[in-house]
Design a protein around this motif. Structure first.
Motif, PDB file in Angstrom:
ATOM      1  N   SER A   1      21.052   7.664 105.057  1.00 26.43           N
ATOM      2  CA  SER A   1      21.924   6.823 104.527  1.00 26.43           C
ATOM      3  C   SER A   1      22.209   5.652 105.317  1.00 26.43           C
TER       4      SER A   1
ATOM      5  N   ARG B   1      24.407   3.247 107.539  1.00 25.27           N
ATOM      6  CA  ARG B   1      25.553   2.919 108.221  1.00 25.27           C
ATOM      7  C   ARG B   1      25.593   1.984 109.305  1.00 25.27           C
ATOM      8  N   THR B   2      26.947   1.821 109.899  1.00 28.31           N
ATOM      9  CA  THR B   2      27.327   0.724 110.539  1.00 28.31           C
ATOM     10  C   THR B   2      27.351   1.239 112.050  1.00 28.31           C
TER      11      THR B   2
ATOM     12  N   LYS C   1      24.259  -3.216 110.207  1.00 25.67           N
ATOM     13  CA  LYS C   1      24.189  -2.023 109.502  1.00 25.67           C
ATOM     14  C   LYS C   1      22.607  -1.719 109.737  1.00 25.67           C
TER      15      LYS C   1
ATOM     16  N   ASP D   1      32.623  11.697 106.956  1.00 26.57           N
ATOM     17  CA  ASP D   1      32.933   9.983 106.736  1.00 26.57           C
ATOM     18  C   ASP D   1      31.940   9.611 105.862  1.00 26.57           C
ATOM     19  N   GLN D   2      30.773   8.634 106.523  1.00 23.57           N
ATOM     20  CA  GLN D   2      29.815   8.171 105.411  1.00 23.57           C
ATOM     21  C   GLN D   2      29.203   9.216 104.365  1.00 23.57           C
TER      22      GLN D   2
ATOM     23  N   GLU E   1      31.359   9.412 101.487  1.00 23.42           N
ATOM     24  CA  GLU E   1      31.301   8.430 100.491  1.00 23.42           C
ATOM     25  C   GLU E   1      30.038   8.285  99.675  1.00 23.42           C
ATOM     26  N   LYS E   2      28.975   9.056 100.112  1.00 24.91           N
ATOM     27  CA  LYS E   2      27.738   8.925  99.378  1.00 24.91           C
ATOM     28  C   LYS E   2      27.175  10.480  98.899  1.00 24.91           C
TER      29      LYS E   2
ATOM     30  N   SER F   1      25.718  12.201 113.048  1.00 29.45           N
ATOM     31  CA  SER F   1      25.497  10.656 112.725  1.00 29.45           C
ATOM     32  C   SER F   1      24.330  10.407 112.129  1.00 29.45           C
TER      33      SER F   1
END
Length: 510
Positions: free
Chosen positions: A29, A31-32, A39, A183-184, A187-188, A222
């Motif tokens: 995915s 990510r920042t 990104k 976290d991320q 969201e996905k 991550s």
């Protein structure tokens, strides 16, 4: 034209005018970056000789390549930017990194390399996860998403807040494992799982870590990557198994036996894994998890043997037992206050002794008493009443799994959480898999030589339903299952001390 294709290993920062034929193994995915607003998205590519490279897509190019470079597809890639990466940023697939941008030529080939791709995946079986517990090892896993819990918020030790969500995976032996998404990924990936929950999606995940959190569980890092229902042989086999066992899987979901507290399957540690207690402090620079073989004693009798906790995140609560309230920690509006066992003990081997705290299931097993019973036995007027029923010594050597945690960031003092308590040298053959549905021909296999956490004696009842209203029914096994030492109330100091030689000392004395 095949002879014109460059192998990944032959492509260096000085190579020009090259084309490589690759298949996509993973696509993460977006990510920042931690220290900038940039990104990025990582893609793992492999050529026909099994050489691998990590390619990265940045910022606006991520959207441009949204429908390209898809997992399991084959592409010709020409003239991506190639560079050496700094050691601290290197991925697990080498020191070279490609950067894919609008200047990179990417052409999809209509070629099927499913069998070739399938042969490259190596998954860690559920009953072998404990071998990588709390290590830096990346593992890959495959399973069926059978349940997903509500997302919740936690406060990390660094003072930040993270959103997490738990997904329950099941394999073809009806064993389950908890996958914690951070976290991320909430969201996905979790949204995709929720939207496709009734279809029981097949999840293939890479770059996961194994944790001792809530038993043996897996969680994202991550750089974790996910594929759903990928066209690989292992996923196809699992999909066919789901179709054949859909009714049994529905029963497993309805019963939710995987929420009940059950002994976690763990292998007894080998001699090389055992640490003498006297050596622990000297190893803290490089190691924070330890197996010790020791005896356990309750030396401090004026401690509280339970605390009131949120039944979702296990954080301390000011609510009354059974009360529904809004938890300030996990933000759940429908949390319930549940009793949770905890006990401060001393572990002693032949070299030294150390103080530590057991919380949740390990505390109940140590004391041979349920959290609810501990609550009812404890009164402000008589803190020691619990000792009439609880076990306060384990004279025989047992294996204990410890986690060392710094008390705060400004001192070198450590406390020790006792995560697991195992019987010594126990080998149980023909142990049926956890969550084994009855009358299912597809689960006839057995797990051999897998010892389990110490079960409570038959005379004890670990979980009791309080004789209160029906609204408290939820406060049974389900509410007492999460043995999470990280989310407990602050613990007493845990300082390694010399082994006690004088057994006639007054209990509780140092």
């Amino acid at each position: 034209m095949g002879e014109d294709y460059k192998l990944i290993a032959a492509i260096t920062p000085n190579t020009t005018n090259w084309t490589a034929k690759v298949v996509v193994l993973e696509k993460s995915s977006a990510r920042t970056a931690y220290h900038s607003p940039t990104k990025y998205q990582n893609v793992v590519l492999m050529d026909m000789e099994r050489n691998k490279v990590q390619a990265t897509i940045y910022d606006t190019n991520i959207q441009a390549f949204q429908d390209q470079l898809l997992p399991s597809k084959t592409y010709l890639i020409s003239n991506a930017a190639v560079r050496l990466t700094k050691p601290e940023y290197r991925s697990t697939v080498g020191e070279i990194q490609w950067t894919i941008s609008g200047r990179t030529k990417v052409q999809e080939l209509q070629e099927d390399h499913t069998a070739f791709i399938s042969s490259t995946y190596v998954y860690t079986p559920f009953d072998r996860l404990h071998e990588h517990m709390d290590s830096k090892t990346d593992i890959s896993n495959i399973g069926v998403a059978i349940d997903i819990k509500p997302k919740r918020f936690i406060h990390t030790r660094s003072g930040t807040q993270s959103c997490i969500q738990d997904v329950v995976l099941v394999n073809q032996r009806f064993e389950t494992v908890l996958l914690t998404m951070w976290d991320q990924f909430v969201e996905k990936e979790c949204i995709y799982i929720s939207d496709n929950f009734n279809k029981k999606p097949i999840i293939v995940a890479s770059h996961l870590k194994v944790s001792s959190f809530s038993g043996v569980s897996i969680s994202t890092k991550s750089n974790s990557t996910f594929s759903f229902n990928p066209p690989i042989e292992q996923a196809t086999q699992l999909h066919n198994w789901v179709q054949e066992n859909n009714e049994q899987l529905s029963q497993v979901f309805m019963k939710k036996d995987y929420l009940s507290t059950k002994p976690t399957k763990l292998s007894s540690p080998g001699k090389e894994q055992i640490t003498d207690i006297r050596n622990i402090q000297g190893l803290l620079v490089v190691q924070h998890h330890f197996w010790v073989e020791a005896r356990a004693y309750v030396r401090v009798f004026n401690q509280s043997f339970w605390y009131m906790a949120c039944d979702i995140c296990n954080k301390i609560s000011s609510a009354s037992f059974g009360e529904t309230y809004a938890c300030i920690f996990c933000k759940s509006p429908n949390a319930r206050a549940a009793a949770r066992a905890k006990v401060f003990v001393e572990l002693e081997d032949s070299t030294a002794s150390i103080n530590g705290t057991m919380i949740g299931e390990p505390a109940e097993r140590m004391l041979q008493c349920s959290a609810y019973r501990l609550m009812t036995l404890t009164s402000p007027a008589n803190q020691l009443q619990v000792l009439d029923e609880a076990r306060i010594t384990v004279e025989e050597n047992h294996f204990f799994y410890l986690k060392a945690v710094k008390k705060d960031g400004h001192t070198d003092q450590w406390k020790y959480d006792i995560i697991f308590m195992l019987e010594p040298s126990t080998i149980r053959e023909n142990v049926q898999p956890v969550n084994h549905p009855e009358h299912s021909s597809s689960t006839s296999q057995t797990i051999n030589f897998v010892p389990q956490l110490m079960p409570p004696p038959a005379k004890r009842v670990l979980f009791e339903v309080p004789p209160t209203s029906a609204s408290n029914k939820r406060l049974t096994e389900e509410t007492l299952l999460h043995s999470n030492a990280e989310t407990a109330v602050p613990k007493l100091s845990a300082i390694a001390t010399p082994a006690m030689k004088n057994k006639e000392k007054v209990p509780g004395s140092k």
